[in-house]
Design a protein around this motif. Structure first.
Motif, short mmCIF file in Angstrom:
data_model
loop_
_atom_site.label_atom_id
_atom_site.label_comp_id
_atom_site.label_asym_id
_atom_site.label_seq_id
_atom_site.Cartn_x
_atom_site.Cartn_y
_atom_site.Cartn_z
N ALA A 111 44.55 46.04 40.54
CA ALA A 111 43.66 45.10 40.59
C ALA A 111 44.68 43.83 40.33
O ALA A 111 44.28 42.94 41.00
CB ALA A 111 42.51 45.06 39.93
N THR A 112 45.38 43.60 39.29
CA THR A 112 46.18 42.64 39.27
C THR A 112 47.13 42.33 40.32
O THR A 112 47.55 41.46 40.71
CB THR A 112 47.03 42.60 37.76
N PHE A 167 48.51 38.88 44.62
CA PHE A 167 48.94 38.66 45.98
C PHE A 167 47.84 38.03 46.61
O PHE A 167 48.16 37.59 47.93
CB PHE A 167 48.95 40.31 46.53
N SER A 168 46.65 37.71 46.07
CA SER A 168 45.53 37.06 46.86
C SER A 168 46.11 35.53 47.21
O SER A 168 45.71 34.97 48.16
CB SER A 168 44.25 36.90 45.91
N LEU A 169 46.99 35.08 46.39
CA LEU A 169 47.47 33.63 46.52
C LEU A 169 48.27 33.59 47.85
O LEU A 169 48.25 32.77 48.28
CB LEU A 169 48.10 33.16 45.43
N ILE A 182 37.26 43.72 43.71
CA ILE A 182 36.98 42.20 43.72
C ILE A 182 38.25 41.58 43.99
O ILE A 182 38.33 40.77 44.83
CB ILE A 182 36.50 41.92 42.40
N SER A 183 39.35 42.30 43.55
CA SER A 183 40.74 41.64 43.83
C SER A 183 40.96 41.98 45.36
O SER A 183 41.86 41.22 45.78
CB SER A 183 41.93 42.31 42.98
N PHE A 184 40.68 43.06 46.03
CA PHE A 184 40.79 42.98 47.38
C PHE A 184 40.15 42.19 48.32
O PHE A 184 40.80 41.61 49.27
CB PHE A 184 40.51 44.78 47.92
N CYS A 208 41.95 38.95 48.46
CA CYS A 208 43.16 39.03 49.32
C CYS A 208 42.83 38.94 50.81
O CYS A 208 43.06 38.01 51.59
CB CYS A 208 43.93 40.35 49.12
N ILE A 209 41.81 40.07 51.25
CA ILE A 209 41.55 39.96 52.54
C ILE A 209 40.00 40.13 52.61
O ILE A 209 39.43 41.37 52.65
CB ILE A 209 42.16 41.28 53.34
N GLY A 210 39.35 39.08 52.67
CA GLY A 210 37.84 39.11 52.58
C GLY A 210 37.06 37.96 53.08
O GLY A 210 37.17 37.66 54.22
N PHE A 211 36.32 37.46 52.18
CA PHE A 211 35.36 36.19 52.50
C PHE A 211 36.10 35.16 53.06
O PHE A 211 35.71 34.43 53.90
CB PHE A 211 34.26 35.94 51.57
#
Length: 451
Positions: free
Chosen positions: A236-237, A242-244, A384-386, A389-392
């Motif tokens: 998750a971390t 990676f979300s940034l 939530i972490s995914f 990254c690639i979501g809303f």
């Protein structure tokens, strides 16, 4: 009395973590100012194009560091010092191995990487030059990230703070000398970054050499169950880090499509400013993590919940204040990075008044992800972490581009992160209701057996 003790522990761990992160963020901003003033708009845009590469390295490092630290502190809370130390040594070996591979791949494939991350003909030469030096420092980056987290969990949050602050300050000084005074160009920005990480690494090495704390560097006994637990807990971390770069990459493509190189330059300035908000939020969660993992391991539910609530509260108030400052002083902030271009100033000012608002929603989301990680509910934290990254965010970006003709582009970040926050809050409440129901049923069974 117990709540006051929890509050003191929260302050002991969170304040140094936040200070360390804020200083790192201030250095990132100063680095942007120096690059903008000393190299120009091409330099700013090139560093922003290469930024996702560095963040991928940090994400992989935090996959191991965060997952390992959660398991380490869990064992520590249970009094299993030997198991805790072996977790650290397994994580250290993994970090060194992965860091070496990334350093080699990044160096030899720097041009394809630059093209993949969006460098056009104008930005390609300077982006490749930057990657030439930043890639070999991937190994150092892996070690610094790992040791910072474990040293903080080894009851040395102040040392972790001093290490990051010293590395950032020396890095900033060298930037001024090499870029503004000696005019060495964009490669110097990467080299000074590596020197700063080397300085930070010496602090952590000294911690182990002086045998402070309980961690010791030993040959690891690899256990596939431990490795799976670490990676499962830290995934998750990894996604959270990676979300940034994922969001940066998405916005770079969208802005390049709608506003060209000037838009990417403006977005790079906004990214520098937002880094201080983002790093503050990360500092709060990193400071809370050792306590929440320890309390979960020791079974102290009340202390765990107290630290969690303090973290959520802090991560709401702090970004609200910082975002307000961004909006109030947006025009002056832009001129620090690059003056003399009215079009760039106007565009960046508009971005700064809209884009950073999303961090008010990000703060609680990060604490909710930490809640799931420290209680080892990895499915929820990964979900939530995914989505981050690639979501809303990407969905709203596509809607803005292809349905609304680019309108509301900078608010898509807020819309996406608000969705993530609400989903994470719903899941936390669901978990707490399930736990309460389980405790009530257990109490009822005990009463029945007793009578």
């Amino acid at each position: 009395m117990q709540s006051q003790q929890n509050d003191k522990q929260f302050v002991k761990y969170v304040i140094p973590a936040v200070i360390g992160m804020v200083v790192q963020a201030l250095y990132v901003i100063l680095d942007g100012i120096i690059v903008g003033q000393g190299i120009g708009e091409i330099g700013l845009a090139s560093v922003n194009i290469a930024f996702p590469c560095s963040m991928v390295v940090i994400a992989l490092a935090m996959l191991i560091a965060s997952g390992g630290a959660n398991v380490y502190s869990f064992y520590k809370g249970q009094g299993e010092a030997g198991k805790a130390n072996n977790i650290f040594n397994q994580c250290l070996t993994l970090a060194v191995s992965i860091g070496a591979v990334i350093a080699l791949l990044g160096f030899f494939f720097r041009q394809p990487l630059a093209v993949f991350f969006g460098a056009d003909e104008m930005l390609l030469p300077s982006t490749v030059a930057y990657l030439k030096w930043i890639a070999p420092f991937s190994l150092l980056q892996m070690l610094v990230c790992l040791l910072a987290v474990f040293v903080r969990n080894d009851d040395a949050p102040r040392l972790a703070m001093f290490a990051s602050v010293t590395g950032a300050v020396i890095n900033a000084i060298l930037d001024v000398i090499f870029i503004l005074i000696l005019d060495f160009g964009i490669e110097a920005a990467a080299i000074t970054n590596g020197i700063g990480m080397l300085i930070e690494l010496t602090f952590y090495t000294a911690h182990f050499a002086r045998k402070r704390g309980v961690l010791r560097i030993r040959a690891p006994h690899f256990d596939i169950t431990d490795v799976k637990r670490v990676l499962g807990n830290g995934f998750a971390t990894f996604l959270m880090e990676f979300s940034l770069p994922a969001v940066t990459f998405s916005f770079n493509l969208a802005i390049m499509r709608t506003q060209g190189t000037l838009g990417v330059t403006a977005y790079s300035i906004v990214g520098y400013v937002c880094s201080i908000i983002n790093m503050t939020l990360i500092g709060v969660t990193q400071g809370a993590q050792p306590l929440m993992s320890f309390y979960h391991g020791s079974g102290d539910t009340m202390a765990f919940d107290r630290v969690y609530r303090l973290g959520v509260r802090t991560n709401l108030i702090v970004p609200a204040v910082l975002v307000s400052l961004c909006i109030a002083f947006s025009g002056g902030i832009v001129t620090l990075f690059r003056g003399g271009n009215p079009e760039l100033t106007a565009l960046t000012t508009r971005m700064l008044r809209l884009y950073p608002i999303a961090h008010i929603a990000i703060g609680p989301t990060l604490m909710n992800i930490l809640y799931f990680q420290t209680t080892e509910r990895n499915a929820f934290s990964t979900l939530i972490s995914f989505l981050r990254c690639i979501g809303f965010v990407q969905i709203f970006l596509l809607l803005s581009l292809f349905v609304f003709g680019g309108k509301g582009l900078y608010l898509t970040f807020l819309a996406g992160e608000a969705c993530h926050m609400f989903i994470s809050l719903i899941l936390v409440r669901r978990v707490k209701r399930t736990e309460k129901k389980g405790l009530d049923e257990d109490t009822e069974r005990r009463i029945t057996v007793h009578t």
